[in-house]
Design a protein around this motif. Structure first.
Motif, PDB file in Angstrom:
ATOM      1  N   VAL A   1       0.860  -1.191   0.000  1.00 23.22           N
ATOM      2  CA  VAL A   1       0.000   0.000   0.000  1.00 23.22           C
ATOM      3  C   VAL A   1       0.892   1.235   0.000  1.00 23.22           C
ATOM      4  O   VAL A   1       1.962   1.247   0.624  1.00 23.22           O
ATOM      5  CB  VAL A   1      -0.921   0.001   1.235  1.00 23.22           C
ATOM      6  CG1 VAL A   1      -1.669   1.327   1.364  1.00 23.22           C
ATOM      7  CG2 VAL A   1      -1.923  -1.147   1.151  1.00 23.22           C
ATOM      8  N   LEU A   2       0.434   2.284  -0.699  1.00 25.79           N
ATOM      9  CA  LEU A   2       1.194   3.536  -0.726  1.00 25.79           C
ATOM     10  C   LEU A   2       1.287   4.148   0.663  1.00 25.79           C
ATOM     11  O   LEU A   2       0.288   4.262   1.369  1.00 25.79           O
ATOM     12  CB  LEU A   2       0.498   4.531  -1.670  1.00 25.79           C
ATOM     13  CG  LEU A   2       1.129   5.926  -1.749  1.00 25.79           C
ATOM     14  CD1 LEU A   2       2.477   5.871  -2.443  1.00 25.79           C
ATOM     15  CD2 LEU A   2       0.194   6.899  -2.458  1.00 25.79           C
ATOM     16  N   LEU A   3       2.490   4.531   1.057  1.00 25.76           N
ATOM     17  CA  LEU A   3       2.677   5.224   2.331  1.00 25.76           C
ATOM     18  C   LEU A   3       2.642   6.745   2.122  1.00 25.76           C
ATOM     19  O   LEU A   3       1.852   7.446   2.712  1.00 25.76           O
ATOM     20  CB  LEU A   3       3.994   4.814   2.984  1.00 25.76           C
ATOM     21  CG  LEU A   3       4.244   5.375   4.374  1.00 25.76           C
ATOM     22  CD1 LEU A   3       4.932   4.352   5.266  1.00 25.76           C
ATOM     23  CD2 LEU A   3       5.113   6.633   4.317  1.00 25.76           C
ATOM     24  N   ASP A   4       3.512   7.243   1.249  1.00 28.49           N
ATOM     25  CA  ASP A   4       3.538   8.683   0.986  1.00 28.49           C
ATOM     26  C   ASP A   4       4.466   8.936  -0.188  1.00 28.49           C
ATOM     27  O   ASP A   4       5.109   8.009  -0.700  1.00 28.49           O
ATOM     28  CB  ASP A   4       4.022   9.460   2.211  1.00 28.49           C
ATOM     29  CG  ASP A   4       3.298  10.802   2.338  1.00 28.49           C
ATOM     30  OD1 ASP A   4       3.056  11.434   1.290  1.00 28.49           O
ATOM     31  OD2 ASP A   4       2.983  11.219   3.460  1.00 28.49           O
ATOM     32  N   LEU A   5       4.550  10.174  -0.591  1.00 31.53           N
ATOM     33  CA  LEU A   5       5.437  10.573  -1.677  1.00 31.53           C
ATOM     34  C   LEU A   5       6.651  11.291  -1.105  1.00 31.53           C
ATOM     35  O   LEU A   5       6.514  12.180  -0.257  1.00 31.53           O
ATOM     36  CB  LEU A   5       4.708  11.496  -2.656  1.00 31.53           C
ATOM     37  CG  LEU A   5       3.555  10.872  -3.435  1.00 31.53           C
ATOM     38  CD1 LEU A   5       2.840  11.945  -4.247  1.00 31.53           C
ATOM     39  CD2 LEU A   5       4.053   9.771  -4.364  1.00 31.53           C
ATOM     40  N   ALA A   6       7.830  10.894  -1.586  1.00 25.35           N
ATOM     41  CA  ALA A   6       9.067  11.558  -1.178  1.00 25.35           C
ATOM     42  C   ALA A   6       9.443  12.594  -2.231  1.00 25.35           C
ATOM     43  O   ALA A   6       9.382  12.319  -3.436  1.00 25.35           O
ATOM     44  CB  ALA A   6      10.187  10.533  -1.025  1.00 25.35           C
ATOM     45  N   PHE A   7       9.795  13.784  -1.771  1.00 26.10           N
ATOM     46  CA  PHE A   7      10.288  14.832  -2.674  1.00 26.10           C
ATOM     47  C   PHE A   7      11.810  14.808  -2.601  1.00 26.10           C
ATOM     48  O   PHE A   7      12.410  15.254  -1.623  1.00 26.10           O
ATOM     49  CB  PHE A   7       9.721  16.190  -2.272  1.00 26.10           C
ATOM     50  CG  PHE A   7       8.243  16.288  -2.522  1.00 26.10           C
ATOM     51  CD1 PHE A   7       7.764  16.819  -3.709  1.00 26.10           C
ATOM     52  CD2 PHE A   7       7.325  15.821  -1.584  1.00 26.10           C
ATOM     53  CE1 PHE A   7       6.397  16.905  -3.962  1.00 26.10           C
ATOM     54  CE2 PHE A   7       5.957  15.895  -1.824  1.00 26.10           C
ATOM     55  CZ  PHE A   7       5.501  16.436  -3.012  1.00 26.10           C
ATOM     56  N   VAL A   8      12.417  14.233  -3.636  1.00 29.46           N
ATOM     57  CA  VAL A   8      13.839  13.924  -3.623  1.00 29.46           C
ATOM     58  C   VAL A   8      14.632  15.028  -4.313  1.00 29.46           C
ATOM     59  O   VAL A   8      14.429  15.278  -5.513  1.00 29.46           O
ATOM     60  CB  VAL A   8      14.113  12.585  -4.326  1.00 29.46           C
ATOM     61  CG1 VAL A   8      15.574  12.179  -4.147  1.00 29.46           C
ATOM     62  CG2 VAL A   8      13.189  11.510  -3.794  1.00 29.46           C
TER      63      VAL A   8
END
Length: 246
Positions: free
Chosen positions: A174-181
């Motif tokens: 399941v998706l946890l969150d989006l990382a802004f790399v």
């Protein structure tokens, strides 16, 4: 176990936590994603000085999978007006009907805010602000469950409130969150970063972080970066990608 910073109960007639692998027809995960629950908390109270980190999600009502057919626009609204009749599309969505959840989350104060706190305990301050707004029903905008048309009711909860403890199910990845790399090689978007003195725009890209969601006795535990969880799982991986602990 230490009590979470904030606890909240949310409920709604419908919910849609979109699975990213379905590109056209929207299909909901069977349970809410931590990023969707973070969005609920941020709708009530948010400041750039801290971040919410979902610790666990309690499922009070799992919801009934239901298919609906909706009219949608095929393009995003920009500066040029869209003639609706030319861009109208019919798409079906697999949503959840009649859901209710408990959210346990921690408030993590950002390093630049702690450095400028002048002796004020920011964790206590922001926790009290959140609880005061939740008790009075205040919010920055109406919280929603996955998509904006499925708005949510909310009320404060206590750490000892329990979900439906008869629920046990493995939901897989399941998706946890989006990382802004941050990246100079992949300048796909720009986002704000604080260098300890001021905000600045940083080039980089987004990367999705997933975790294994298992519903045990009504609770879904979200992996943190603290031992014994491996640092490359859950929020630990998110932090590594964003460079906060690299």
């Amino acid at each position: 176990m230490k009590d979470p910073s904030v606890c909240l109960r949310v409920r709604g007639d419908y919910a849609l936590f979109s699975r990213p692998e379905f590109k056209v027809e929207r299909v909901s995960y069977g349970v809410p994603t931590p990023s969707a629950m973070r969005g609920v908390l941020e709708a009530i109270y948010w400041k750039p000085e801290f971040k919410y980190r979902i610790r666990r999600i309690g499922v009070v009502k799992l919801g009934t999978p239901t298919t609906v057919l909706r009219n949608e626009l095929g393009n995003r609204q920009g500066k040029t007006p869209i003639y609706v009749e030319d861009d109208r599309q019919q798409r079906s969505s697999l949503i959840l009907k009649d859901v209710e959840y408990l959210i346990h989350a921690d408030i993590h104060v950002q390093p630049h805010a702690e450095a400028q706190a002048n002796g004020v305990n920011l964790l206590v301050k922001h926790t009290e602000c959140f609880n005061r707004r939740a008790r009075s029903g205040q919010c920055r905008h109406q919280p929603y469950l996955g998509t904006r048309e499925f708005w949510a009711e909310f009320e404060p909860a206590t750490p000892d409130e329990q979900p439906d403890t008869s629920l046990n199910q493995d939901f897989g990845t399941v998706l946890l969150d989006l990382a802004f790399v941050p990246s100079k090689a992949r300048k796909e978007l720009q986002f704000k970063r604080h260098d300890g003195k001021k905000w600045a725009l940083t080039d980089g890209y987004m990367e999705a972080v997933y975790f294994h969601a298992e519903l045990k006795n009504g609770w879904i535990e979200v992996p943190q970066d603290d031992p014994p969880a491996p640092a490359l799982l859950g929020y630990g991986k998110l932090d590594r990608l964003e460079g906060r602990h690299a």
